[in-house]
Write a protein that holds these residues in place. Sequence first.
Motif, PDB file in Angstrom:
ATOM      1  N   PHE A 120      22.970  51.693  48.682  1.00 36.84           N
ATOM      2  CA  PHE A 120      23.498  52.977  49.171  1.00 36.84           C
ATOM      3  C   PHE A 120      24.866  53.347  48.621  1.00 36.84           C
ATOM      4  N   GLN A 121      25.545  52.413  47.936  1.00 38.65           N
ATOM      5  CA  GLN A 121      26.826  52.823  47.365  1.00 38.65           C
ATOM      6  C   GLN A 121      26.669  53.453  45.982  1.00 38.65           C
ATOM      7  N   TYR A 122      25.450  53.516  45.478  1.00 38.92           N
ATOM      8  CA  TYR A 122      25.218  54.083  44.144  1.00 38.92           C
ATOM      9  C   TYR A 122      24.537  55.440  44.256  1.00 38.92           C
ATOM     10  N   HIS A 137      22.722  54.354  37.778  1.00 42.07           N
ATOM     11  CA  HIS A 137      24.121  54.043  38.089  1.00 42.07           C
ATOM     12  C   HIS A 137      24.252  52.568  38.463  1.00 42.07           C
ATOM     13  N   THR A 178      26.049  49.398  36.250  1.00 39.29           N
ATOM     14  CA  THR A 178      27.114  48.651  36.923  1.00 39.29           C
ATOM     15  C   THR A 178      26.832  47.152  36.885  1.00 39.29           C
ATOM     16  N   LEU A 229      31.798  41.239  32.487  1.00 35.51           N
ATOM     17  CA  LEU A 229      33.091  40.786  32.995  1.00 35.51           C
ATOM     18  C   LEU A 229      33.029  39.305  33.358  1.00 35.51           C
ATOM     19  N   SER A 280      35.224  36.029  31.846  1.00 36.62           N
ATOM     20  CA  SER A 280      35.810  34.936  32.600  1.00 36.62           C
ATOM     21  C   SER A 280      35.342  33.587  32.047  1.00 36.62           C
ATOM     22  N   LEU A 326      37.140  32.428  28.905  1.00 35.88           N
ATOM     23  CA  LEU A 326      38.413  31.752  29.178  1.00 35.88           C
ATOM     24  C   LEU A 326      38.168  30.323  29.653  1.00 35.88           C
ATOM     25  N   ASP A 370      30.499  51.008  49.663  1.00 39.15           N
ATOM     26  CA  ASP A 370      30.718  49.560  49.664  1.00 39.15           C
ATOM     27  C   ASP A 370      31.249  49.183  48.291  1.00 39.15           C
ATOM     28  N   LEU A 371      31.527  47.897  48.089  1.00 42.81           N
ATOM     29  CA  LEU A 371      31.872  47.428  46.751  1.00 42.81           C
ATOM     30  C   LEU A 371      30.614  47.409  45.891  1.00 42.81           C
ATOM     31  N   ALA A 372      30.814  47.178  44.587  1.00 47.94           N
ATOM     32  CA  ALA A 372      29.673  47.228  43.671  1.00 47.94           C
ATOM     33  C   ALA A 372      28.658  46.133  43.986  1.00 47.94           C
ATOM     34  N   PHE A 373      29.142  44.932  44.330  1.00 45.52           N
ATOM     35  CA  PHE A 373      28.230  43.806  44.542  1.00 45.52           C
ATOM     36  C   PHE A 373      28.483  43.192  45.917  1.00 45.52           C
ATOM     37  N   PRO A 374      27.895  43.774  46.964  1.00 44.02           N
ATOM     38  CA  PRO A 374      28.171  43.304  48.331  1.00 44.02           C
ATOM     39  C   PRO A 374      27.741  41.855  48.578  1.00 44.02           C
ATOM     40  N   ILE A 386      37.465  34.646  41.508  1.00 36.96           N
ATOM     41  CA  ILE A 386      36.872  35.345  40.369  1.00 36.96           C
ATOM     42  C   ILE A 386      35.866  36.379  40.872  1.00 36.96           C
ATOM     43  N   GLY A 392      37.752  39.397  42.256  1.00 32.66           N
ATOM     44  CA  GLY A 392      38.367  40.186  41.195  1.00 32.66           C
ATOM     45  C   GLY A 392      37.346  40.988  40.418  1.00 32.66           C
ATOM     46  N   LEU A 393      36.244  40.328  40.100  1.00 31.39           N
ATOM     47  CA  LEU A 393      35.172  40.998  39.357  1.00 31.39           C
ATOM     48  C   LEU A 393      34.636  42.197  40.144  1.00 31.39           C
ATOM     49  N   ILE A 423      37.209  45.125  40.017  1.00 29.50           N
ATOM     50  CA  ILE A 423      37.300  45.815  38.717  1.00 29.50           C
ATOM     51  C   ILE A 423      36.087  46.717  38.529  1.00 29.50           C
ATOM     52  N   VAL A 424      34.902  46.136  38.748  1.00 23.79           N
ATOM     53  CA  VAL A 424      33.685  46.920  38.517  1.00 23.79           C
ATOM     54  C   VAL A 424      33.620  48.095  39.501  1.00 23.79           C
ATOM     55  N   ARG A 463      33.350  52.008  38.544  1.00 23.87           N
ATOM     56  CA  ARG A 463      32.033  52.631  38.694  1.00 23.87           C
ATOM     57  C   ARG A 463      31.850  53.420  39.975  1.00 23.87           C
ATOM     58  N   LEU A 464      32.680  53.211  40.989  1.00 24.28           N
ATOM     59  CA  LEU A 464      32.357  53.793  42.300  1.00 24.28           C
ATOM     60  C   LEU A 464      33.425  54.756  42.801  1.00 24.28           C
ATOM     61  N   VAL A 491      40.420  37.371  37.222  1.00 15.76           N
ATOM     62  CA  VAL A 491      39.221  37.096  36.421  1.00 15.76           C
ATOM     63  C   VAL A 491      39.570  36.320  35.158  1.00 15.76           C
ATOM     64  N   LEU A 492      40.740  36.578  34.582  1.00 12.14           N
ATOM     65  CA  LEU A 492      41.047  35.963  33.290  1.00 12.14           C
ATOM     66  C   LEU A 492      41.916  34.710  33.389  1.00 12.14           C
TER      67      LEU A 492
END
Lengths: 216, 542
Positions: A10-12, A17, A21, A28, A32, A35, B110-114, B174, B177-178, B181-182, B186-187, B212-213
């Motif tokens: 529901f957030q998209y 989209h 994402t 990303l 990580s 590194l 919500d965040l991108a990846f709940p 991590i 943070g990820l 950023i996303v 995107r949202l 993240v880095l």
Amino acid sequence: MSDAALPHAFQYESARHQARTAIAGMWLFLASEVLFFGVLFLSWIVCRHWNQAGFDAGARQTALAIGTLNTVILITSSAFYTAGVAFIEASNTRRLIQCCALAWVLGLAFLILKFGIEWHEDLARHLFPGPRFAITGELRTGAQLFFVFYFVATALHGLHLLAGLGLVGWIIRRAGRGEFSAQYSTPVAVVGLYWSFVDMVWIVLFPLIYLIGRGP
Amino acid sequence: MSAAAGAAALSGESYLTDGFSLRSWLLTTDHKRIAILYLASITVFFFIGAAGAALVRYNLIVPEGLIKSAETYNRLFTMHGVVMVWFFLVPAVPVTLGNFIVPLMLGARDLAFPKLNLVSWYLFMLGGAIVLYSLFTGGVDTGWTFYTPLTTQYSKGHVVATVIGIFIAGFSSIATGLNFIVSIHRLRAPGMTWFRMPVFLWSLYATSVILVLATPVLAMTLVLLAFERIFHIGVFDPTLGGDPLLFQHLFWFYSHPAVYIMILPGFGIVSEIVPAFSRKPLFGYTFVVWASIGIAVISFLVWGHHMFVAGTSLFSALVFSILSYMVAVPSAIKVFNWIGTLHKGFIRFDAPMLYALGFIGLFTMGGLTGLFVAALAADVHLTQTYFVVAHFHYVMVGGMVSAFFAGLHYWWPKITGRHYPEMWGRAGALIIFIGFHLTFFPQFILGYLGMPRRYHSYAPEFQVLNVLSSAGTTILAAGYLLPLGYLTWSLLRGERAAPNPWDATGLEWQTPSPPPTENFVATPVVTEEPYAYPRPKPQATS
């Protein structure tokens, strides 16, 4: 399944989209990971700089044949997986499953060769650092350090590959249930990024372990 | 869905009333509930870490040390450092206020990846449990920096367990943070361009880049450390061909940026609060934004200033010294901009503002004394003394913890739907400010006079200043217990909060307090710059 009816969280705004994402998220995560492994490579090179002769002596003890075979196996498995991504973008689920299965089997073959055979031999020849380490004399220090890196790096890479096998298996299972199509194949692409990354780590490890310092 | 959400909002339903079972909390993917889980967890860690600090200060009341054992004292300050750094300061703002506010500020549901967000909390708790286990079954005596070869060859204690706990908690960082950023990429709500984003979002973006880095660098370093500890052969042992300076390089490559992980979110919070309580737009918004990004970038290039006396070359020390001076520039820009915002503002001294002003003062002192230790010649005298301890506590505790409390009070009505008691809030801010100075200012003098850090005893002439510092600790402790009391009280008895009690800008104030599970009844549209506060009207009343 038509484009409009595709489910999304529901957030998209749309499934598209959400899909883009998810791919951004995986990139990303891989940044990580770069590194993470980067520190290993850096430390490896710094320690090699201090102990060059010992590292060379260590490298000469590694199984070049298995390493080379494993490199070929891993690159081939990535090629199959990438073909699978192309097939599902043409909605060919059957070919996707075949490609993923081949990639999975090759991944497993890598693990068997690496840990079942190569590690087994390394341990039998007392190449694990410790009091019973095989190489003695003044090269011992550097060679032991080389094998510290060897075991840490191959173990971490192996764990990543193991996770990859789980993910590819998950893709096969979902594909078998007919969940993917040209309209919806995001998980296939996301796992593909990860699978190729594990491959790339190995491409850096291969020369570090088997090639550098091996020459006469 | 939006119709249902609308009905829910109208009937007073909120994320807090959307399910009451334990399961509905422990398996939630709602960023607001995860923020609450985190808030409860880090509060526990904060008081454990604070207890360690209190015992350290208690020991130092008399020159020979009230705790007679140097070993015990070493374990205490290590426990304090490990818990505070990795289980309070690094996660504190991102995982609590950030988790709660970032999607609301973005105008997202919500965040991108709940699910990843929930996983990060479980990783955090797992890592925390392992660390607490190792600390309570004997602990480690190495200091939070885990320098080799002390850690790998000589130290007694649960080094490996502690390291595993920190390693696991790192992946929680991590993941957070990820996710940020996303989500920020995107949202964003329609109309929310990059330069209409509130500075809190920018500063968390910068923080997340570091999370993240830099965190994976620490993770691999800890893997190599654990290997060396277990097998007694490894990368950092000089007697076996390894390089102990390599450890310090890698450790500080993470841990110096980590300092900015801790302080950047504080900059963000203060940049929200100062305009809201001055009724003025943030002065020089673009400069504040680029200063955040600048700090994140430069923070990766200054790690060597921790190693001036470790035997690095003079050339590298000079370069790192100059780079460390450079990071002061964006930090100073920010302080200048907050003061510019206050100038001719219509300032209200509510509790969040008092905490924020305390932050500005304490951070400025912490930052300026940072220049002393960034200077090569001065650092040779000051390094490993209480001057350094005082410097980073002014930044970390005085700065960061004040900012955390500022944000907590500012968004408390949004998070809980209740007001905290205002007078108690102001009293807390003042007591913390006074207690902090009394605790740490004497340490600047102690360090300048040459008292080394990390010793359980000291020369008798330092006693007066040490007693002052320990006395300050009791005031500080009271100051920290006070919010725990009145904020908890306000959960039950606090006055109900309106959607926008501060009359502030920002999308988070355009939804009910507490927000419904879907955050917004209808997706908001952004049409103006952030901090579009009207010009001050002196005749208005508070």
